[in-house]
Design a protein around this motif. Sequence first.
Motif, short mmCIF file in Angstrom:
data_model
loop_
_atom_site.label_atom_id
_atom_site.label_comp_id
_atom_site.label_asym_id
_atom_site.label_seq_id
_atom_site.Cartn_x
_atom_site.Cartn_y
_atom_site.Cartn_z
N VAL A 70 1.60 -7.96 -18.86
CA VAL A 70 0.47 -7.13 -19.30
C VAL A 70 -0.29 -6.61 -18.08
N PHE A 71 -0.48 -7.48 -17.09
CA PHE A 71 -1.18 -7.07 -15.88
C PHE A 71 -0.36 -6.06 -15.07
N GLY A 72 0.95 -6.19 -15.13
CA GLY A 72 1.82 -5.25 -14.43
C GLY A 72 1.74 -3.85 -15.00
N LEU A 73 1.41 -3.72 -16.27
CA LEU A 73 1.25 -2.40 -16.86
C LEU A 73 0.08 -1.66 -16.21
N VAL A 74 -0.97 -2.39 -15.87
CA VAL A 74 -2.16 -1.79 -15.28
C VAL A 74 -2.02 -1.66 -13.76
N HIS A 75 -1.50 -2.70 -13.12
CA HIS A 75 -1.38 -2.73 -11.66
C HIS A 75 0.08 -3.03 -11.29
N PRO A 76 0.97 -2.05 -11.40
CA PRO A 76 2.40 -2.34 -11.22
C PRO A 76 2.76 -2.88 -9.84
N LEU A 77 2.09 -2.46 -8.79
CA LEU A 77 2.45 -2.94 -7.46
C LEU A 77 1.90 -4.34 -7.19
N ARG A 78 0.74 -4.64 -7.69
CA ARG A 78 0.17 -5.97 -7.49
C ARG A 78 1.02 -7.05 -8.15
N TRP A 79 1.70 -6.69 -9.22
CA TRP A 79 2.49 -7.66 -9.98
C TRP A 79 3.98 -7.55 -9.67
N LEU A 80 4.31 -6.92 -8.56
CA LEU A 80 5.70 -6.79 -8.14
C LEU A 80 6.41 -8.15 -8.00
N LEU A 82 6.37 -10.54 -9.91
CA LEU A 82 6.91 -10.86 -11.23
C LEU A 82 8.29 -10.20 -11.43
N MET A 83 8.45 -9.00 -10.91
CA MET A 83 9.76 -8.34 -10.97
C MET A 83 10.76 -9.08 -10.10
N PHE A 84 10.33 -9.52 -8.92
CA PHE A 84 11.22 -10.28 -8.05
C PHE A 84 11.70 -11.54 -8.77
N ALA A 127 16.58 -0.97 -9.30
CA ALA A 127 16.49 0.44 -8.91
C ALA A 127 15.06 0.97 -8.94
N VAL A 128 14.19 0.38 -9.74
CA VAL A 128 12.81 0.87 -9.81
C VAL A 128 11.88 0.14 -8.85
N VAL A 129 12.35 -0.93 -8.25
CA VAL A 129 11.51 -1.66 -7.29
C VAL A 129 11.40 -0.81 -6.02
N PRO A 130 10.18 -0.57 -5.56
CA PRO A 130 10.01 0.16 -4.30
C PRO A 130 10.25 -0.79 -3.11
N TRP A 131 11.50 -0.88 -2.69
CA TRP A 131 11.88 -1.88 -1.71
C TRP A 131 11.21 -1.68 -0.36
N GLY A 132 10.96 -0.45 0.04
CA GLY A 132 10.23 -0.20 1.29
C GLY A 132 8.82 -0.77 1.23
N TYR A 133 8.15 -0.52 0.14
CA TYR A 133 6.80 -1.07 -0.07
C TYR A 133 6.86 -2.60 -0.10
N TYR A 135 9.00 -4.58 1.31
CA TYR A 135 9.23 -5.08 2.66
C TYR A 135 7.94 -5.02 3.47
N ARG A 136 7.26 -3.87 3.42
CA ARG A 136 6.01 -3.72 4.18
C ARG A 136 4.94 -4.71 3.72
N THR A 137 4.92 -5.01 2.45
CA THR A 137 3.86 -5.84 1.88
C THR A 137 4.16 -7.33 1.94
N TYR A 138 5.40 -7.71 1.70
CA TYR A 138 5.70 -9.13 1.55
C TYR A 138 6.55 -9.75 2.66
N VAL A 139 7.16 -8.93 3.51
CA VAL A 139 8.07 -9.47 4.51
C VAL A 139 7.58 -9.22 5.93
N ARG A 140 7.29 -7.98 6.25
CA ARG A 140 6.96 -7.61 7.63
C ARG A 140 5.62 -8.19 8.05
N TRP A 141 5.58 -8.70 9.28
CA TRP A 141 4.33 -9.20 9.85
C TRP A 141 3.41 -8.02 10.09
N PRO A 142 2.13 -8.15 9.76
CA PRO A 142 1.20 -7.02 9.96
C PRO A 142 1.14 -6.60 11.42
N ARG A 143 1.06 -5.32 11.64
CA ARG A 143 0.95 -4.80 13.00
C ARG A 143 -0.47 -4.99 13.50
#
Length: 155
Positions: A70-80, A82-84, A127-133, A135-143
């Motif tokens: 339900v939360f993913g419907l409103v904030h799809p990227l915040r609840w990514l 859950l898709m993982f 296919a619908v997961v924005p993998w670049g996002y 990676y930037r959000t959950y994997v890569r160390w912040p610059r």
Amino acid sequence: MNLAYAFTSNPQRHEGVRPFNIWGLRLFYFLMLIFVAPVAFQGLLTHEGPWDPVRAVTVCVWAAYPSLAVFGLVHPLRWLPLMFFTIVYKALWLGFIALPLWQAGTLAGSPAEEIANAFIGIPLMAAVVPWGYAYRTYVRWPRGNATQLLPNPAA
């Protein structure tokens, strides 16, 4: 609506993620909600007698993740995440349970066949997961300055 719009990023909304991904995520969150939640909650609410603890965990997880969708419907990227979770558990099940049954020629007609058919759509979810996002959000160390991330011992 212009079809090209769905496949281009919009830096003003959704951190540059394409509308195709945003609406695809929302679609899958919605599908989780309408197809998985009713079956899981029916299992929880109509169960009689003592629970097998492992079966109870399974049913509770199946009730929890579509409820969170339900939360993913409103904030799809915040609840990514859950898709993982959904993609990974289905891929594991297909690889460790369905694949050996299929290789042995015993998947067809077995109780696992229906689940395998339901899980086989995970490439569409991926296919619908924005993998670049992701990676930037959950994997890569912040610059930037790494010391900004460490607590200040003087404080």
